[in-house]
Design a protein around this motif. Sequence first.
Motif, mmCIF file in Angstrom:
data_model
loop_
_atom_site.group_PDB
_atom_site.id
_atom_site.type_symbol
_atom_site.label_atom_id
_atom_site.label_comp_id
_atom_site.label_asym_id
_atom_site.label_seq_id
_atom_site.Cartn_x
_atom_site.Cartn_y
_atom_site.Cartn_z
ATOM 1 N N GLU A 3 28.133 -2.060 -0.917
ATOM 2 C CA GLU A 3 28.458 -2.046 -2.336
ATOM 3 C C GLU A 3 27.803 -0.868 -3.056
ATOM 4 O O GLU A 3 28.314 -0.362 -4.040
ATOM 5 N N TYR A 4 26.655 -0.429 -2.556
ATOM 6 C CA TYR A 4 25.890 0.650 -3.185
ATOM 7 C C TYR A 4 25.736 1.814 -2.212
ATOM 8 O O TYR A 4 25.472 1.608 -1.026
ATOM 9 N N THR A 5 25.864 3.027 -2.734
ATOM 10 C CA THR A 5 25.596 4.217 -1.922
ATOM 11 C C THR A 5 24.798 5.220 -2.745
ATOM 12 O O THR A 5 24.924 5.277 -3.967
ATOM 13 N N GLN A 6 23.978 5.994 -2.059
ATOM 14 C CA GLN A 6 23.215 7.068 -2.691
ATOM 15 C C GLN A 6 23.694 8.390 -2.120
ATOM 16 O O GLN A 6 23.800 8.554 -0.915
ATOM 17 N N ILE A 7 23.992 9.322 -3.013
ATOM 18 C CA ILE A 7 24.392 10.676 -2.615
ATOM 19 C C ILE A 7 23.456 11.643 -3.324
ATOM 20 O O ILE A 7 23.333 11.562 -4.548
ATOM 21 N N PRO A 8 22.819 12.578 -2.679
ATOM 22 C CA PRO A 8 22.746 12.722 -1.238
ATOM 23 C C PRO A 8 21.845 11.645 -0.644
ATOM 24 O O PRO A 8 21.048 11.026 -1.338
ATOM 25 N N THR A 9 21.961 11.450 0.645
ATOM 26 C CA THR A 9 21.064 10.531 1.325
ATOM 27 C C THR A 9 19.725 11.238 1.503
ATOM 28 O O THR A 9 19.623 12.443 1.336
ATOM 29 N N GLY A 10 18.723 10.500 1.847
ATOM 30 C CA GLY A 10 17.412 11.107 2.072
ATOM 31 C C GLY A 10 16.546 11.053 0.840
ATOM 32 O O GLY A 10 16.801 10.305 -0.099
ATOM 33 N N VAL A 11 15.489 11.861 0.854
ATOM 34 C CA VAL A 11 14.517 11.894 -0.234
ATOM 35 C C VAL A 11 14.233 13.334 -0.612
ATOM 36 O O VAL A 11 14.650 14.258 0.067
ATOM 37 N N GLY A 12 13.499 13.498 -1.673
ATOM 38 C CA GLY A 12 13.100 14.828 -2.104
ATOM 39 C C GLY A 12 13.311 14.985 -3.583
ATOM 40 O O GLY A 12 13.979 14.170 -4.201
ATOM 41 N N PRO A 13 12.766 16.009 -4.168
ATOM 42 C CA PRO A 13 13.089 16.281 -5.562
ATOM 43 C C PRO A 13 14.570 16.649 -5.672
ATOM 44 O O PRO A 13 15.178 17.095 -4.704
ATOM 45 N N GLY A 14 15.143 16.443 -6.837
ATOM 46 C CA GLY A 14 16.533 16.812 -7.077
ATOM 47 C C GLY A 14 17.300 15.710 -7.759
ATOM 48 O O GLY A 14 16.733 14.773 -8.317
ATOM 49 N N LEU A 15 18.635 15.828 -7.731
ATOM 50 C CA LEU A 15 19.524 14.840 -8.331
ATOM 51 C C LEU A 15 20.014 13.879 -7.263
ATOM 52 O O LEU A 15 20.471 14.303 -6.200
ATOM 53 N N PHE A 16 19.948 12.576 -7.558
ATOM 54 C CA PHE A 16 20.410 11.542 -6.648
ATOM 55 C C PHE A 16 21.307 10.592 -7.429
ATOM 56 O O PHE A 16 20.919 10.106 -8.495
ATOM 57 N N ILE A 45 12.628 6.810 -2.013
ATOM 58 C CA ILE A 45 13.405 6.532 -3.222
ATOM 59 C C ILE A 45 14.012 5.156 -3.010
ATOM 60 O O ILE A 45 14.712 4.931 -2.019
ATOM 61 N N THR A 46 13.734 4.229 -3.923
ATOM 62 C CA THR A 46 14.250 2.870 -3.807
ATOM 63 C C THR A 46 14.945 2.494 -5.112
ATOM 64 O O THR A 46 14.311 2.461 -6.170
ATOM 65 N N TRP A 47 16.240 2.222 -5.044
ATOM 66 C CA TRP A 47 16.993 1.747 -6.205
ATOM 67 C C TRP A 47 16.792 0.244 -6.300
ATOM 68 O O TRP A 47 16.801 -0.462 -5.302
ATOM 69 N N GLN A 48 16.628 -0.253 -7.545
ATOM 70 C CA GLN A 48 16.373 -1.669 -7.758
ATOM 71 C C GLN A 48 17.227 -2.194 -8.912
ATOM 72 O O GLN A 48 17.637 -1.434 -9.795
ATOM 73 N N LYS A 49 17.471 -3.513 -8.891
ATOM 74 C CA LYS A 49 18.267 -4.164 -9.933
ATOM 75 C C LYS A 49 17.620 -5.470 -10.354
ATOM 76 O O LYS A 49 17.135 -6.227 -9.519
#
Length: 99
Positions: free
Chosen positions: A61-74, A40-44
């Motif tokens: 400045e940026y954080t992803q919750i939850p960390t890691g990968v997989g199907p679901g909500l990020f 999963i890669t967030w881009q701007k």
Amino acid sequence: MYFIKDTISVTLSPSSTSVVYGSDAVLTATIRSEVNVSSITWQKMPSGGGLFTDLDITGGEYTQIPTGVGPGLFNLTIKSVEFGDGGTYQVKVINDASK
């Protein structure tokens, strides 16, 4: 030959938002995949246009919750929004069928 129908679906919300200067902004990606998600890669892309660049989501400045990968909500949190944070955000998801 094998075909995997609808192997991946990504929905990013909200589709557009305004944020008060200095507050946090949260974007949510809903990822559905029939096979393992490998990245999963967030881009701007900046407000003035240009190319999408990958965001460093390791806690600055940026954080992803939850960390890691997989199907679901990020959730991507943009901390203490400044004028330079304006732009277009997207999330790139790769699963094992995409390789």
